[in-house]
Write an enzyme that holds these catalytic residues in place. Structure first.
Site, PDB file in Angstrom:
ATOM      1  N   LYS A  11       0.814  -1.022  -0.068  1.00 41.80           N
ATOM      2  CA  LYS A  11      -0.067   0.086   0.016  1.00 41.80           C
ATOM      3  C   LYS A  11       0.778   1.420  -0.058  1.00 41.80           C
ATOM      4  O   LYS A  11       2.058   1.307   0.294  1.00 41.80           O
ATOM      5  CB  LYS A  11      -0.756  -0.118   1.257  1.00 41.80           C
ATOM      6  CG  LYS A  11      -1.823  -1.064   1.108  1.00 41.80           C
ATOM      7  CD  LYS A  11      -2.816  -1.270   2.339  1.00 41.80           C
ATOM      8  CE  LYS A  11      -3.959  -2.353   2.287  1.00 41.80           C
ATOM      9  NZ  LYS A  11      -4.701  -1.971   3.334  1.00 41.80           N
ATOM     10  N   ARG A  87      -1.812 -14.404   4.398  1.00 38.87           N
ATOM     11  CA  ARG A  87      -2.438 -13.904   5.438  1.00 38.87           C
ATOM     12  C   ARG A  87      -1.640 -13.909   6.694  1.00 38.87           C
ATOM     13  O   ARG A  87      -1.687 -13.098   7.653  1.00 38.87           O
ATOM     14  CB  ARG A  87      -3.809 -14.243   5.415  1.00 38.87           C
ATOM     15  CG  ARG A  87      -4.515 -13.901   4.121  1.00 38.87           C
ATOM     16  CD  ARG A  87      -6.027 -14.156   4.406  1.00 38.87           C
ATOM     17  NE  ARG A  87      -6.831 -13.341   5.059  1.00 38.87           N
ATOM     18  CZ  ARG A  87      -7.115 -12.123   4.767  1.00 38.87           C
ATOM     19  NH1 ARG A  87      -6.663 -11.281   3.733  1.00 38.87           N
ATOM     20  NH2 ARG A  87      -7.741 -11.522   5.994  1.00 38.87           N
ATOM     21  N   THR A  93      -5.245  -7.586  10.416  1.00 34.49           N
ATOM     22  CA  THR A  93      -5.542  -6.220   9.866  1.00 34.49           C
ATOM     23  C   THR A  93      -5.516  -5.185  10.801  1.00 34.49           C
ATOM     24  O   THR A  93      -4.917  -4.350  10.213  1.00 34.49           O
ATOM     25  CB  THR A  93      -7.163  -6.221   9.427  1.00 34.49           C
ATOM     26  OG1 THR A  93      -7.485  -7.160   8.475  1.00 34.49           O
ATOM     27  CG2 THR A  93      -7.501  -4.986   8.615  1.00 34.49           C
ATOM     28  N   ARG A 104       2.472  -6.597   9.204  1.00 36.63           N
ATOM     29  CA  ARG A 104       1.580  -5.454   9.988  1.00 36.63           C
ATOM     30  C   ARG A 104       2.030  -5.165  11.257  1.00 36.63           C
ATOM     31  O   ARG A 104       2.040  -3.905  11.522  1.00 36.63           O
ATOM     32  CB  ARG A 104       0.115  -5.753   9.900  1.00 36.63           C
ATOM     33  CG  ARG A 104      -0.407  -5.677   8.301  1.00 36.63           C
ATOM     34  CD  ARG A 104      -1.887  -6.263   8.397  1.00 36.63           C
ATOM     35  NE  ARG A 104      -2.531  -5.686   7.327  1.00 36.63           N
ATOM     36  CZ  ARG A 104      -3.220  -6.699   6.534  1.00 36.63           C
ATOM     37  NH1 ARG A 104      -3.705  -7.644   7.286  1.00 36.63           N
ATOM     38  NH2 ARG A 104      -3.966  -6.582   5.397  1.00 36.63           N
ATOM     39  N   ASN A 114      -1.882   0.171   7.031  1.00 36.18           N
ATOM     40  CA  ASN A 114      -1.310  -1.100   7.217  1.00 36.18           C
ATOM     41  C   ASN A 114      -0.475  -1.852   6.366  1.00 36.18           C
ATOM     42  O   ASN A 114       0.063  -3.167   6.389  1.00 36.18           O
ATOM     43  CB  ASN A 114      -2.574  -2.240   7.953  1.00 36.18           C
ATOM     44  CG  ASN A 114      -3.643  -2.403   6.997  1.00 36.18           C
ATOM     45  OD1 ASN A 114      -3.230  -2.267   5.864  1.00 36.18           O
ATOM     46  ND2 ASN A 114      -4.520  -3.236   7.260  1.00 36.18           N
ATOM     47  N   HIS A 117      -2.189  -5.396   1.762  1.00 30.17           N
ATOM     48  CA  HIS A 117      -3.599  -6.236   1.366  1.00 30.17           C
ATOM     49  C   HIS A 117      -3.176  -7.630   0.823  1.00 30.17           C
ATOM     50  O   HIS A 117      -2.441  -7.678   0.074  1.00 30.17           O
ATOM     51  CB  HIS A 117      -4.296  -5.376   0.484  1.00 30.17           C
ATOM     52  CG  HIS A 117      -5.617  -6.208  -0.108  1.00 30.17           C
ATOM     53  ND1 HIS A 117      -6.600  -6.342   0.368  1.00 30.17           N
ATOM     54  CD2 HIS A 117      -5.651  -6.798  -1.206  1.00 30.17           C
ATOM     55  CE1 HIS A 117      -7.564  -6.947  -0.215  1.00 30.17           C
ATOM     56  NE2 HIS A 117      -6.717  -7.605  -1.381  1.00 30.17           N
ATOM     57  N   GLU A 128      -9.686 -10.583  -7.751  1.00 31.28           N
ATOM     58  CA  GLU A 128      -8.604  -9.473  -7.704  1.00 31.28           C
ATOM     59  C   GLU A 128      -7.476  -9.486  -8.721  1.00 31.28           C
ATOM     60  O   GLU A 128      -7.011  -8.704  -9.231  1.00 31.28           O
ATOM     61  CB  GLU A 128      -8.089  -9.290  -6.286  1.00 31.28           C
ATOM     62  CG  GLU A 128      -9.004  -8.984  -5.300  1.00 31.28           C
ATOM     63  CD  GLU A 128      -8.764  -8.991  -3.686  1.00 31.28           C
ATOM     64  OE1 GLU A 128      -9.346  -8.636  -2.953  1.00 31.28           O
ATOM     65  OE2 GLU A 128      -7.616  -9.639  -3.537  1.00 31.28           O
TER      66      GLU A 128
END
Length: 140
Positions: A11, A87, A93, A104, A114, A117, A128
């Site tokens: 991000k 993940r 998150t 994170r 954070n 994604h 996606e």
């Protein structure tokens, strides 16, 4: 388990701080292989389409604004149980809840900023990846 693919986004908060390489190293260190990667700067239309499942939520406008505030790095990751593995490496998150050593926990600024994604399931990953990459761009 069979090899699978997932989408990863580094991000704007992470690209701004020049920690893209550190994040990719964590992903690769977990056994995930980067089979497609590009740095882009989303327009509002692209971010809205990507996050359309959140439309109507109170955070949607801020999410779109954040994801269009700077460049992002889109990646297709491949590996055994890639979705769950990605993940796990990302962490919860909310960085406050993330395990030590996760991306994170180590790099996130706050809940919104954070750093990463990742797709949350096989159907989401397929959608996606299709939104972000042409088949010809996936060369793994």
């Amino acid at each position: 388990m069979a090899s699978e693919r997932t989408l990863s986004i580094i991000k704007p908060d992470a690209t701004e701080r020049n920690i893209t390489g550190l994040i990719v190293a964590r992903l690769e260190g977990a056994g995930l292989r980067v089979i497609a990667q590009k740095r882009v700067w989303w327009k509002k239309k692209e971010a809205k389409k990507f996050y359309d499942i959140h439309e109507g939520q109170p955070y949607f406008k801020d999410l779109v604004a954040f994801m269009t505030s700077g460049p992002i790095v889109l990646q297709v990751l491949e590996g055994e149980d890639a979705i769950a593995k990605n993940r796990a490496v990302m962490g919860a998150t909310n960085p406050v809840d993330a395990e030590p050593g996760t991306i994170r926990k180590e790099f996130a600024v706050n809940l919104q900023r954070n750093s990463v994604h990742g797709s949350d399931g096989p159907e989401t990953a397929k959608r996606e990846i299709g939104l972000c990459f042409k088949k010809s761009e996936i060369v793994g």
